[in-house]
Motif scaffolding. Sequence first.
Motif, PDB file in Angstrom:
ATOM      1  N   ASP A 190       0.809  -1.218   0.000  1.00 49.90           N
ATOM      2  CA  ASP A 190       0.000   0.000   0.000  1.00 49.90           C
ATOM      3  C   ASP A 190       0.843   1.270   0.000  1.00 49.90           C
ATOM      4  OD1 ASP A 190       0.949   0.085   2.584  1.00 49.90           O
ATOM      5  OD2 ASP A 190      -1.017  -0.107   3.550  1.00 49.90           O
ATOM      6  N   GLU A 205      -6.584   8.146  -2.499  1.00 45.92           N
ATOM      7  CA  GLU A 205      -7.161   6.958  -3.133  1.00 45.92           C
ATOM      8  C   GLU A 205      -7.013   5.717  -2.254  1.00 45.92           C
ATOM      9  OE1 GLU A 205      -5.087   6.741  -6.829  1.00 45.92           O
ATOM     10  OE2 GLU A 205      -3.507   5.437  -6.067  1.00 45.92           O
ATOM     11  N   ASP A 206      -7.793   4.707  -2.601  1.00 46.38           N
ATOM     12  CA  ASP A 206      -7.749   3.419  -1.897  1.00 46.38           C
ATOM     13  C   ASP A 206      -6.517   2.652  -2.389  1.00 46.38           C
ATOM     14  OD1 ASP A 206      -8.090   0.980  -0.710  1.00 46.38           O
ATOM     15  OD2 ASP A 206     -10.080   0.579  -1.547  1.00 46.38           O
ATOM     16  N   ARG A 239      -5.199  -0.101  -0.843  1.00 49.75           N
ATOM     17  CA  ARG A 239      -5.101  -1.432  -0.240  1.00 49.75           C
ATOM     18  C   ARG A 239      -4.640  -2.461  -1.279  1.00 49.75           C
ATOM     19  NH1 ARG A 239     -10.929  -1.821   2.516  1.00 49.75           N
ATOM     20  NH2 ARG A 239     -11.399  -0.794   0.528  1.00 49.75           N
TER      21      ARG A 239
END
Length: 859
Positions: free
Chosen positions: A677, A758-759, A761
Amino acid sequence: MSTEEKKRVVWTGEWVARRLGVSLSGGDQLPGLLGLALRRNPKRAHLLVSHVLGKHVPQRPGVVHGVGVGLGRRVRALLGDDAAARAVVLGYAETATGLGHSVADGLGLAPYLHSTRRPVAGVAPAGGFEEEHSHATSHLLLPEDPALLAGDGPLVLVDDEFSTGRTVLNTIKALHARFPRQRYVVVALVDMRSEGDRRHLEKFAADLGARVDLLALAAGGVRLPADVLRRGQELVAAHDTPDEAPPAEARNAAVRVDLAWPDGLPDGGRHGFTPAHRARLDAALPAMADRLRDHLAGARRVLVLGNEELMYAPLRLAHALDARLGAPGGFGALDAERAAETWAAGGAGADDGPAVFFSTTTRSPVLAVDDPGYALRTRLTFPAHDTPADGPGPRHAYNVAPGADPARRFDAIVAVVDSPGDTPGLHAPGGLLDRLAAHTDRLLLAVVPAHTPRPAEDAEGTAPHRQAPPMPLPEPLRGPAFSSYAPEEVGWLLQDLSEVTLEAPTEEREEAIQSGGAHYAESLPVEYQPSERYQALFHTALETSAARIARAVGAVTETVLAELPRRRGRPAGVPPRPVLVSLARAGTPVGVLMRRWAQHAHGLDLPHYAVSIVRGRGIDTTALRWLAAHHDPAEVVFVDGWTGKGAITRELTAALAEFPGFDPRIAVLADPGGCVDTYGTRDDFLIPSACLNSTVSGLISRTVLRDDLVGPDDFHGAKFYRELAGADLSGTFLDAVTARFAEVEGAVAADAARLAAEDRRPTWEGWAAVERISEEYGIDDINLVKPGVGETTRVLLRRVPWKILARSGAGPDLDHVRLLAEERGVPVEEVGELPYACVGLIHPRYTRGATGADGRTVA
């Protein structure tokens, strides 16, 4: 259980053998001694489960103690009475602490010490070593009297199994450097070494200048399929189920029994146990057993359950209780076959009188399968109740719950813990006592006071001075003595193996690696020397990609600096100062560049070190200890160049489970696999530092981990190729990227803002793609599929490539890949759907001169 049923003894390794393809070779005695189970551990798939050790499998205490005593008598016969009288016995935590103690009993007058994973405040280690394959790798030696190890008599090392010999060699190497002696005896229940391992031990002893003997109840081997880790993990995923749900009805609380443990008597061998201590224990055992017997009237099947390293005291209590209850089962010291049959048949039945069994809790995470052909049929899991003394994490008790067979139920359980384990967690809902109470009618608790070492006094009776100093840790290497990088750019937590010949031809290495005869980290490939055409490609790629790399460097560094306070729990207003720790060697140029960006953009002078991590062996634990001693682990940020399928990401996560305080997340330039990440980009693009080997990485080789070169307190090794200085482009690469920092500042600010919003993950998209490619191309070992531009380049430079998959329209990022493939005669196959720019396939089932799946001779 009927007499006829007792005759039908099923080998407790059948379930694993059928499904995993694992088998034992050796004498007929092995199946009686061992069963098989599956580990929940990424380093090893299988677990050899002893029927006579008293750890995972409840066994009659007379058998457990008698087997160890018998081995001790054999050691005494081997050494002779004079040498035996000067011997010291060392057992291994946690599994063999009781076995080692029993061997010392059989040896006679030998003092005993066992290693421990529990640090004790105020007690300095007299030594330590690593057990690489274990789920908990670091061992400490904490004798109250350091002189215990300083004599010149034989040292007897006791473990439950001798599989490769790595742990024993680590121990001997560490201790011999401080306490040299002429003779060592290694004792194990089973000797499962390969011929190569046996030769390795012979050479090790010759180089050491000492005699090393080995004694075992039985010898044999374990046959493993090539893809045993993958298949084992798949079986665990398919069959792992939650522990049995406790019954809803109220359970009886544990009854605390005061043993009246003798004052000053050590609870075991963690700090040393002498023959005088043994005599005191022998004298006190009958009375302590009577105190337990008073609470067990009418009990027919009793389990005495020890606690991790606390094995010997509960074992001796169980043996004494067995005698006080008048239970049968006085097996001879070496009657292992009868011991196994007794356990497999459920032990003494109702018609045989009361029966006492013994086992202990453990840290080992293992799959449980309620099948007669599987060694560990049930599992109780509970939180550690002696934290922080003995480390966090779940603990387990195997074969204590009866499962589907009511004949296996214990109608009384005696839980024996030491005083540090008698905490609220032990008594809490879901704790050990709560879990045990769900499966028995009577539950007793006996607490043994833990021995606390006292500093020895000097001649005047005042000054404590006998504590051994801690083992010194090595210091980082720096350029120009080691590497062509400037000394402030990086400190290498490595040892210099430049004078050792480690290189082997690529084809020879590939055959040895795939056959299981060697690990890839035990040798080095011959350094690839690029052609003029290839060098020209490198310079062109650097010129066109330098700005793109600078932008990714800036983005990932800004992300680290912005998120470090939140992730590490730093107070508001305290400026971040991460400690960059790059994974040598691909991560090291990136670590240098991130350090340079922090200086350029923020005026920060960040520490930067390089450490070794080896797939299948974990991270360099000596390097971690050095980092923890010199920096706050919460400040450490691990750095790598790029992600492939995420194998190193997973390796780091598993390795750091035993080192609290370190964050296993990795910061990378490019994350095309969706494995982390913290990254600069998720595009798969050419990073020119992947194009070459040492000549773009400070002239440092890939790292090396080999038993005869790397001891328990050494850093992993590497070579400094000083002779390649004329071809070195390390500085050229760094300076070309650094020169573009100023022009990309605006783009970096925008990238950092976008990444913060932003994501990020992990998606593990790359891992799924690799699994799909493995299936499509018939490759059983997922490690032979190397995705991404960087990993594909490594395949072409270091391994025996089979073919290259290139995404259609990938463009100039793959020019160097196509050139290398052309030079090596490797086909490049254009494919459409691919999350990476390219994927390199190592030739599966490689043997020199073999014909590949495409009909082409591969060497």
